[in-house]
Design a protein around this motif. Structure first.
Motif, PDB file in Angstrom:
ATOM      1  N   ARG A 146       0.839  -1.210   0.000  1.00 52.83           N
ATOM      2  CA  ARG A 146       0.000   0.000   0.000  1.00 52.83           C
ATOM      3  C   ARG A 146       0.870   1.254   0.000  1.00 52.83           C
ATOM      4  N   TRP A 147       1.945   1.210   0.792  1.00 52.74           N
ATOM      5  CA  TRP A 147       2.844   2.364   0.820  1.00 52.74           C
ATOM      6  C   TRP A 147       3.457   2.612  -0.566  1.00 52.74           C
ATOM      7  N   LEU A 148       3.888   1.552  -1.219  1.00 53.84           N
ATOM      8  CA  LEU A 148       4.452   1.676  -2.565  1.00 53.84           C
ATOM      9  C   LEU A 148       3.428   2.217  -3.546  1.00 53.84           C
ATOM     10  N   LEU A 149       2.178   1.801  -3.390  1.00 53.85           N
ATOM     11  CA  LEU A 149       1.131   2.220  -4.313  1.00 53.85           C
ATOM     12  C   LEU A 149       0.936   3.731  -4.306  1.00 53.85           C
ATOM     13  N   ALA A 150       1.163   4.351  -3.152  1.00 53.52           N
ATOM     14  CA  ALA A 150       1.016   5.799  -3.063  1.00 53.52           C
ATOM     15  C   ALA A 150       2.330   6.540  -3.318  1.00 53.52           C
ATOM     16  N   ALA A 151       3.452   5.965  -2.877  1.00 54.97           N
ATOM     17  CA  ALA A 151       4.737   6.667  -2.974  1.00 54.97           C
ATOM     18  C   ALA A 151       5.327   6.627  -4.376  1.00 54.97           C
ATOM     19  N   VAL A 152       5.222   5.492  -5.051  1.00 51.93           N
ATOM     20  CA  VAL A 152       5.892   5.329  -6.342  1.00 51.93           C
ATOM     21  C   VAL A 152       5.387   6.311  -7.401  1.00 51.93           C
ATOM     22  N   PRO A 153       4.067   6.529  -7.559  1.00 51.78           N
ATOM     23  CA  PRO A 153       3.636   7.509  -8.557  1.00 51.78           C
ATOM     24  C   PRO A 153       4.173   8.921  -8.294  1.00 51.78           C
ATOM     25  N   VAL A 154       4.259   9.309  -7.025  1.00 52.68           N
ATOM     26  CA  VAL A 154       4.778  10.642  -6.696  1.00 52.68           C
ATOM     27  C   VAL A 154       6.259  10.729  -7.038  1.00 52.68           C
ATOM     28  N   ALA A 155       7.027   9.707  -6.651  1.00 48.06           N
ATOM     29  CA  ALA A 155       8.449   9.689  -6.984  1.00 48.06           C
ATOM     30  C   ALA A 155       8.658   9.627  -8.494  1.00 48.06           C
ATOM     31  N   GLY A 156       7.828   8.850  -9.173  1.00 47.89           N
ATOM     32  CA  GLY A 156       7.933   8.751 -10.629  1.00 47.89           C
ATOM     33  C   GLY A 156       7.661  10.076 -11.310  1.00 47.89           C
TER      34      GLY A 156
END
Length: 274
Positions: free
Chosen positions: A48-58
């Motif tokens: 869940r954390w990756l699901l929210a963090a990765v798009p922002v970092a990308g």
């Protein structure tokens, strides 16, 4: 109105390699945080954390890649001569821009807690505070480095503005999801994007868009908001205190956004002291 040389135009290979280093840094930090969440909770929480963090970092890495061609000394309009533009592009990001990129990742990591709410007794409850607070502190550091080391660039100015705006979006969203901030505080985040949309709409319709003058209150108010958001995310501060203070601190910032739009639209005379 300045035109920006895109990353595919006259970007030195060495600078492209610096971008890949930024990708490696973001990937390493993201995977390490996800692994720590797996150990602290489970794979579902990490996912869940990756699901929210990765798009922002990308998005941040895409933004950096898109404007690599603006990595020139100074923050004025870029030269119109392509050959000169190629010569002016620095082959290295520089220390100040590296700090800004790091700050962006901290905001992306904070965004991951939109979908992960640790139990009250967990040390991870301090995650958004530490991540956003560190990013907000580095906001002063990158500007200071750019001025003192002589590394002010158009790219740095763009990164600083974009990451500030993103931080003002993701951190309050986390605060609302966690019940730390009232939903109406998001009007501040919305105001920043509405200002940019309104200015862009005027340009697309060939309406005049005026420059904003220097302001004595704009930057200090942004600093106040950063400090308040950081405090609001602190688990030790009662929500009964945070919510009334939110109304006090958000009002002047909203008024400044409204004034600034009236200035760029030509409905209000610009005053350099305001």
């Amino acid at each position: 109105m300045s035109t920006v040389t895109r990353s595919g135009d006259s970007v030195p290979p060495a600078l492209r390699r610096r971008w890949w280093l930024a990708v490696a840094f973001a990937t390493t930090g993201t995977l390490a945080t996800a692994a720590a969440l797996v150990r602290a909770f489970d794979a579902t929480a990490a996912g869940r954390w990756l699901l929210a963090a990765v798009p922002v970092a990308g998005y941040q890495l895409w933004f950096l890649r898109r404007f690599l061609g603006a990595n020139r000394p100074g923050v004025s309009a870029p030269p119109t001569d392509p050959a000169r533009a190629s010569r002016d592009v620095s082959p290295t990001l520089g220390l100040a821009n590296a700090v800004t990129v790091s700050r962006g990742w901290l905001y992306a990591a904070a965004a991951g807690f939109l979908l992960v709410v640790p139990p009250p007794q967990s040390l991870w409850r301090w995650g958004p505070l530490v991540l956003y607070g560190a990013g907000a502190a580095l906001d002063a550091v990158d500007g200071y480095l750019a001025r003192t080391v002589g590394q002010e660039t158009e790219l740095g100015a763009k990164l600083d503005m974009a990451f500030d705006t993103l931080g003002f979006l993701v951190a309050p969203l986390v605060g609302v999801v966690w019940g730390r901030l009232p939903v109406w505080y998001l009007s501040l985040s919305l105001a920043r994007y509405l200002f940019k949309l309104g200015r862009g709409w005027r340009r697309r319709r060939d309406k005049p868009v005026y420059d904003l003058p220097e302001s004595r209150v704009r930057r200090p108010l942004a600093g106040v908001q950063m400090a308040f958001i950081t405090v609001a995310l602190c688990p030790l501060v009662p929500v009964s205190v945070v919510w009334p203070v939110a109304a006090v601190v958000v009002t002047p910032s909203l008024l400044v956004f409204a004034r600034d739009y009236l200035v760029v639209a030509g409905h209000l005379e610009a005053r350099a002291s305001g």
